[in-house]
Design a protein around this motif. Structure first.
Motif, PDB file in Angstrom:
ATOM      1  N   TYR A   1       0.435  -1.317  -0.342  1.00 17.75           N
ATOM      2  CA  TYR A   1       0.477  -0.072   0.401  1.00 17.75           C
ATOM      3  C   TYR A   1       0.714   1.215  -0.301  1.00 17.75           C
ATOM      4  N   TRP A   2       1.896   1.134   0.117  1.00 17.60           N
ATOM      5  CA  TRP A   2       2.763   2.242   0.606  1.00 17.60           C
ATOM      6  C   TRP A   2       3.344   3.018  -1.320  1.00 17.60           C
ATOM      7  N   ASN A   3       3.491   4.436  -1.401  1.00 10.40           N
ATOM      8  CA  ASN A   3       4.010   5.069  -2.469  1.00 10.40           C
ATOM      9  C   ASN A   3       5.115   4.255  -2.488  1.00 10.40           C
ATOM     10  N   PRO A   4       5.767   3.994  -4.604  1.00 10.73           N
ATOM     11  CA  PRO A   4       6.637   3.388  -4.253  1.00 10.73           C
ATOM     12  C   PRO A   4       8.122   4.287  -4.039  1.00 10.73           C
ATOM     13  N   LEU A   5       7.547   5.980  -3.439  1.00  7.29           N
ATOM     14  CA  LEU A   5       8.726   6.460  -2.892  1.00  7.29           C
ATOM     15  C   LEU A   5       9.293   5.902  -1.751  1.00  7.29           C
ATOM     16  N   VAL A   6       8.553   5.617  -0.799  1.00  7.83           N
ATOM     17  CA  VAL A   6       8.373   5.455   0.043  1.00  7.83           C
ATOM     18  C   VAL A   6       9.711   4.228   0.898  1.00  7.83           C
ATOM     19  N   HIS A   7       9.251   3.211  -0.476  1.00  5.12           N
ATOM     20  CA  HIS A   7      10.073   1.721  -0.539  1.00  5.12           C
ATOM     21  C   HIS A   7      11.880   2.217  -0.453  1.00  5.12           C
ATOM     22  N   SER A   8      11.745   3.128  -1.807  1.00  9.16           N
ATOM     23  CA  SER A   8      12.780   3.937  -1.701  1.00  9.16           C
ATOM     24  C   SER A   8      14.405   4.711  -0.213  1.00  9.16           C
ATOM     25  N   LEU A   9      13.098   4.770   0.374  1.00  5.98           N
ATOM     26  CA  LEU A   9      13.827   6.251   1.338  1.00  5.98           C
ATOM     27  C   LEU A   9      15.217   5.301   2.558  1.00  5.98           C
ATOM     28  N   THR A  10      15.582   6.232   2.844  1.00 10.76           N
ATOM     29  CA  THR A  10      16.135   5.825   4.397  1.00 10.76           C
ATOM     30  C   THR A  10      16.296   6.803   5.588  1.00 10.76           C
TER      31      THR A  10
END
Length: 373
Positions: free
Chosen positions: A4-13
């Protein structure tokens, strides 16, 4: 991870803040908090603000706090439209990234430029706002190399320049004359100076080398400060920026598209009173600086290399002991300091300036640890 996350959220550190452990008999020297309480006037103002008016929204303009800041910076000739308020300097900086650093040239995003050893939140904001970045290496003594930032309108000119002064986590101070050179050399680029620790860089208030003094000469300059350090209000979350009115208007547009009331009534009252209490500010600031000098001398007596610090922390390493092992040994004695597992600084400890008793306990513990080795 979640579908359910925005794809950007997966890339965050995400940025990892310093610990806030709830332990008895703890010497907490890891998050650069001031060891002394806030101004008594600030505490009284906050108590008085807890009244029936809490049913009403706070002043979205923060006029009382802006007036106090104008008086504090009276020698710089600052007007209310040149001040931006936010929920801690981290929120102020987050709005800066969105409002001022997302820039393009010929349809291509421009990178933000900041030092390679600096506040580790900067890359997190770049990822969040999808801003490319590049770093300029600090010197072997962890000083900023001025020539790396004198880019003007060259093909290498970035979309923005950002650095703390004093730098974090090193504590090194760039003289105001060099800050001026950088700002003057980049008239088409926003230069943001993160001055979270600047109040510990001058013996007298008039000698604090803040870049606020340059604001009315350079429309591309923005200075960000906080009340968390020298005003002992880390738990209140109040920060501000000072700059050209056009820059501030851009920040206001972003803020008012996000949250028109970032500071509550209690925070506004306490912050204004803290800024107005110049006597308390001066005494607590000097107390930290005097302890910093004693702690630096004590560490050097134990053969630590201590970088010159203009902040309320010290950055130090021992030539024969691993920093992570030292940090763990201190923790076993209920003393916590900050260790960063990052290139170039993995053998350093960042030690916040506590009160004299806390710093003496640290020195005794280090002496025992080193003797035991």
């Amino acid at each position: 991870m979640s579908k359910y996350w925005n794809p950007l959220v997966h890339s965050l550190t995400p940025y990892v803040p310093g610990e806030q452990p709830q332990l008895a008999d703890l010497v907490k020297l890891n998050t650069n908090e001031t060891p002394y309480p806030p101004s008594p006037r600030a505490q009284e103002a906050m108590r008085a603000a807890v009244d029936g008016d809490l049913r009403r929204y706070p002043d979205p303009e923060g006029q009382q706090l802006k007036a106090a800041l104008m008086r504090h910076f009276s020698a710089c000739g600052i007007a209310p439209e040149q001040i931006f308020l936010g929920n801690g300097s981290d929120e102020v900086l987050a709005h800066v990234f969105l409002a001022l650093f997302r820039r393009e040239r010929r349809g291509l995003p421009l990178p933000l430029l900041f030092p390679d050893v600096t506040y580790s939140f900067y890359p997190s904001w770049c990822r969040l706002y999808e801003i490319p970045w590049r770093t300029a290496a600090v010197s072997g003594q962890f000083e900023l190399r001025i020539e790396d930032y004198l880019l003007g309108n060259s093909a290498d000119a970035p979309g923005g320049i950002l650095f703390p002064n004093p730098n974090a986590p090193t504590g090194r101070l760039l003289p105001l004359s060099d800050v001026e050179r950088i700002v003057a050399a980049n008239p088409e680029t926003v230069v943001v100076i993160d001055e979270a620790y600047i109040d510990f860089a001058g013996d007298e208030p008039a000698s604090i080398p803040t870049a606020v003094a340059l604001i009315n000469r350079f429309p591309n300059l923005l200075v960000v400060q906080t009340l968390s350090k020298s005003r002992s209000l880390a738990g209140l979350r109040v920060g501000f920026a000072i700059g050209n009115a056009e820059l501030i208007t851009g920040l206001e547009r972003v803020k008012n598209s996000f949250n028109s009331y970032p500071l509550d009534r209690i925070a506004l009252a306490g912050a204004a009173a803290a800024v107005e209490d110049e006597d308390w500010f001066g005494r607590m600031r000097l107390a930290v600086m005097e302890t910093r000098a004693r702690l630096s001398a004590g560490l050097e007596a134990l053969e630590f290399e201590v970088l010159p610090s203009s902040s309320n922390f010290i950055f130090a390493r021992h030539p024969r002991r691993d920093a992570q092992s030292l940090s763990a040994a201190l923790r076993a004695r209920n003393i916590i300091v900050r260790h960063f597992k990052q290139p170039r600084i993995e053998q350093f400890l960042r030690i916040s300036i506590g009160n004299d008793e806390e710093c003496q306990r640290l020195l005794v513990a280090l002496e025992e640890i080193l003797a035991g080795s």
